[in-house]
Design a protein around this motif. Structure first.
Motif, PDB file in Angstrom:
ATOM      1  N   GLY A  26      45.343  41.660  35.583  1.00  0.00           N
ATOM      2  CA  GLY A  26      45.027  41.698  34.309  1.00  0.00           C
ATOM      3  C   GLY A  26      44.099  42.933  34.046  1.00  0.00           C
ATOM      4  N   GLY A  27      43.909  43.615  34.969  1.00  0.00           N
ATOM      5  CA  GLY A  27      43.160  45.167  34.814  1.00  0.00           C
ATOM      6  C   GLY A  27      41.647  44.847  34.634  1.00  0.00           C
ATOM      7  N   LEU A  28      41.165  43.884  34.475  1.00  0.00           N
ATOM      8  CA  LEU A  28      39.590  43.859  34.509  1.00  0.00           C
ATOM      9  C   LEU A  28      39.148  42.689  35.535  1.00  0.00           C
ATOM     10  CD1 LEU A  28      39.281  43.846  30.654  1.00  0.00           C
ATOM     11  CD2 LEU A  28      38.655  45.718  32.366  1.00  0.00           C
ATOM     12  N   MET A  29      37.794  42.893  36.162  1.00  0.00           N
ATOM     13  CA  MET A  29      37.009  42.057  36.949  1.00  0.00           C
ATOM     14  C   MET A  29      36.168  41.338  35.957  1.00  0.00           C
ATOM     15  SD  MET A  29      36.766  43.832  40.529  1.00  0.00           S
ATOM     16  CE  MET A  29      35.443  42.702  40.852  1.00  0.00           C
ATOM     17  N   LEU A  30      36.179  40.090  35.885  1.00  0.00           N
ATOM     18  CA  LEU A  30      35.107  39.534  35.031  1.00  0.00           C
ATOM     19  C   LEU A  30      33.719  39.627  35.329  1.00  0.00           C
ATOM     20  CD1 LEU A  30      34.689  37.095  32.720  1.00  0.00           C
ATOM     21  CD2 LEU A  30      35.070  35.399  34.520  1.00  0.00           C
ATOM     22  N   GLU A  31      33.497  39.658  36.800  1.00  0.00           N
ATOM     23  CA  GLU A  31      32.232  39.764  37.362  1.00  0.00           C
ATOM     24  C   GLU A  31      31.675  41.282  37.384  1.00  0.00           C
ATOM     25  OE1 GLU A  31      34.406  39.748  40.969  1.00  0.00           O
ATOM     26  OE2 GLU A  31      34.780  38.900  38.803  1.00  0.00           O
ATOM     27  N   HIS A  32      32.742  42.133  36.960  1.00  0.00           N
ATOM     28  CA  HIS A  32      32.316  43.786  37.247  1.00  0.00           C
ATOM     29  C   HIS A  32      30.923  44.176  36.477  1.00  0.00           C
ATOM     30  CE1 HIS A  32      32.640  47.986  37.434  1.00  0.00           C
ATOM     31  NE2 HIS A  32      33.631  47.925  38.440  1.00  0.00           N
ATOM     32  N   PRO A  33      30.196  44.879  36.965  1.00  0.00           N
ATOM     33  CA  PRO A  33      28.867  45.321  36.086  1.00  0.00           C
ATOM     34  C   PRO A  33      29.262  45.987  34.872  1.00  0.00           C
ATOM     35  CG  PRO A  33      28.578  45.927  38.519  1.00  0.00           C
ATOM     36  CD  PRO A  33      30.229  45.290  38.298  1.00  0.00           C
ATOM     37  N   THR A  35      31.968  45.623  32.874  1.00  0.00           N
ATOM     38  CA  THR A  35      32.625  44.654  31.927  1.00  0.00           C
ATOM     39  C   THR A  35      31.984  43.353  31.671  1.00  0.00           C
ATOM     40  OG1 THR A  35      33.926  43.474  33.911  1.00  0.00           O
ATOM     41  CG2 THR A  35      35.249  45.204  32.557  1.00  0.00           C
ATOM     42  N   LEU A  36      31.179  42.963  32.608  1.00  0.00           N
ATOM     43  CA  LEU A  36      30.165  41.658  32.352  1.00  0.00           C
ATOM     44  C   LEU A  36      29.558  41.860  30.985  1.00  0.00           C
ATOM     45  CD1 LEU A  36      29.562  38.839  33.576  1.00  0.00           C
ATOM     46  CD2 LEU A  36      27.846  40.155  34.769  1.00  0.00           C
ATOM     47  N   PRO A  37      28.585  43.039  30.846  1.00  0.00           N
ATOM     48  CA  PRO A  37      28.138  42.781  29.454  1.00  0.00           C
ATOM     49  C   PRO A  37      28.932  42.602  28.051  1.00  0.00           C
ATOM     50  CG  PRO A  37      27.446  44.554  30.735  1.00  0.00           C
ATOM     51  CD  PRO A  37      28.427  44.174  31.488  1.00  0.00           C
ATOM     52  N   PHE A  38      30.203  42.797  28.315  1.00  0.00           N
ATOM     53  CA  PHE A  38      30.914  42.660  27.352  1.00  0.00           C
ATOM     54  C   PHE A  38      31.727  41.209  27.060  1.00  0.00           C
ATOM     55  CE2 PHE A  38      30.660  47.131  27.982  1.00  0.00           C
ATOM     56  CZ  PHE A  38      30.055  47.588  26.610  1.00  0.00           C
ATOM     57  N   VAL A  39      31.717  40.337  28.102  1.00  0.00           N
ATOM     58  CA  VAL A  39      32.078  38.918  28.025  1.00  0.00           C
ATOM     59  C   VAL A  39      31.688  38.177  27.051  1.00  0.00           C
ATOM     60  CG1 VAL A  39      32.592  36.868  29.377  1.00  0.00           C
ATOM     61  CG2 VAL A  39      32.800  39.066  30.451  1.00  0.00           C
ATOM     62  N   GLU A  40      32.245  37.695  26.092  1.00  0.00           N
ATOM     63  CA  GLU A  40      31.802  36.980  24.719  1.00  0.00           C
ATOM     64  C   GLU A  40      31.946  35.325  25.256  1.00  0.00           C
ATOM     65  OE1 GLU A  40      32.691  35.807  20.327  1.00  0.00           O
ATOM     66  OE2 GLU A  40      33.822  37.579  21.231  1.00  0.00           O
ATOM     67  N   ALA A  41      32.889  34.961  25.840  1.00  0.00           N
ATOM     68  CA  ALA A  41      33.146  33.658  26.265  1.00  0.00           C
ATOM     69  C   ALA A  41      34.339  33.552  27.527  1.00  0.00           C
ATOM     70  CB  ALA A  41      33.618  32.732  25.388  1.00  0.00           C
ATOM     71  N   VAL A  43      36.862  30.503  28.753  1.00  0.00           N
ATOM     72  CA  VAL A  43      37.029  29.201  28.510  1.00  0.00           C
ATOM     73  C   VAL A  43      37.645  28.650  29.874  1.00  0.00           C
ATOM     74  CG1 VAL A  43      38.873  27.596  27.239  1.00  0.00           C
ATOM     75  CG2 VAL A  43      37.950  29.746  26.105  1.00  0.00           C
ATOM     76  N   GLY A  44      37.119  27.450  30.446  1.00  0.00           N
ATOM     77  CA  GLY A  44      37.287  27.101  31.628  1.00  0.00           C
ATOM     78  C   GLY A  44      36.282  27.577  32.934  1.00  0.00           C
ATOM     79  N   ALA A  45      36.539  27.399  33.839  1.00  0.00           N
ATOM     80  CA  ALA A  45      35.752  27.785  35.040  1.00  0.00           C
ATOM     81  C   ALA A  45      36.054  29.207  35.191  1.00  0.00           C
ATOM     82  CB  ALA A  45      35.798  26.800  36.230  1.00  0.00           C
ATOM     83  N   THR A  46      35.120  30.023  35.843  1.00  0.00           N
ATOM     84  CA  THR A  46      35.326  31.425  36.076  1.00  0.00           C
ATOM     85  C   THR A  46      36.337  31.401  37.465  1.00  0.00           C
ATOM     86  OG1 THR A  46      33.121  31.936  35.544  1.00  0.00           O
ATOM     87  CG2 THR A  46      34.101  33.451  37.142  1.00  0.00           C
ATOM     88  N   ASP A  47      36.362  30.457  38.193  1.00  0.00           N
ATOM     89  CA  ASP A  47      37.294  30.607  39.379  1.00  0.00           C
ATOM     90  C   ASP A  47      38.802  30.467  39.066  1.00  0.00           C
ATOM     91  OD1 ASP A  47      36.995  27.904  38.903  1.00  0.00           O
ATOM     92  OD2 ASP A  47      37.014  27.284  41.012  1.00  0.00           O
ATOM     93  N   THR A  48      38.652  29.926  37.771  1.00  0.00           N
ATOM     94  CA  THR A  48      40.346  29.570  37.241  1.00  0.00           C
ATOM     95  C   THR A  48      40.682  31.063  36.513  1.00  0.00           C
ATOM     96  OG1 THR A  48      39.319  28.714  35.103  1.00  0.00           O
ATOM     97  CG2 THR A  48      40.101  27.267  36.782  1.00  0.00           C
ATOM     98  N   VAL A  49      39.847  31.351  35.979  1.00  0.00           N
ATOM     99  CA  VAL A  49      40.281  32.998  35.586  1.00  0.00           C
ATOM    100  C   VAL A  49      40.553  33.711  36.556  1.00  0.00           C
ATOM    101  CG1 VAL A  49      39.109  34.961  34.201  1.00  0.00           C
ATOM    102  CG2 VAL A  49      38.773  32.569  33.400  1.00  0.00           C
ATOM    103  N   MET A  50      39.861  33.668  37.823  1.00  0.00           N
ATOM    104  CA  MET A  50      40.032  34.871  38.681  1.00  0.00           C
ATOM    105  C   MET A  50      41.231  34.373  39.805  1.00  0.00           C
ATOM    106  SD  MET A  50      36.148  35.274  40.197  1.00  0.00           S
ATOM    107  CE  MET A  50      34.869  35.881  39.191  1.00  0.00           C
ATOM    108  N   GLY A  51      41.578  33.210  39.546  1.00  0.00           N
ATOM    109  CA  GLY A  51      42.847  32.650  40.424  1.00  0.00           C
ATOM    110  C   GLY A  51      42.991  31.188  40.430  1.00  0.00           C
ATOM    111  N   LEU A  52      43.032  30.681  41.315  1.00  0.00           N
ATOM    112  CA  LEU A  52      43.124  29.148  41.481  1.00  0.00           C
ATOM    113  C   LEU A  52      41.909  28.147  41.345  1.00  0.00           C
ATOM    114  CD1 LEU A  52      45.476  26.961  42.004  1.00  0.00           C
ATOM    115  CD2 LEU A  52      44.963  27.227  44.471  1.00  0.00           C
TER     116      LEU A  52
END
Length: 67
Positions: A26-33, A35-41, A43-52
């Protein structure tokens, strides 16, 4: 699913220059310093976004062991 606020071009350029966008799905790491300030919401658990989903994986393993 992740919703982001608008990410400034400068931040996008920094992410590309860093090379992280070429190493993650997806080109972006949710927890990257950067990108993190720009995460609005999220949906679901963080681990489901990162993988399984860890919870789902544990549940399925537990169920498989019961058979």
């Amino acid at each position: 699913m992740v919703y982001f606020h608008d990410i400034p071009d400068e931040v996008i350029d920094n992410l590309i220059e860093e090379g992280i966008t070429f190493n993650v799905a997806g080109g972006l790491m949710l927890e990257h310093p950067l990108t993190l300030p720009f995460v609005e919401a999220v949906v679901g658990a963080t681990d489901t976004v990162m993988g399984l989903s860890k919870a789902l994986t544990e549940k399925l393993i537990w169920e498989a062991q019961q058979q």
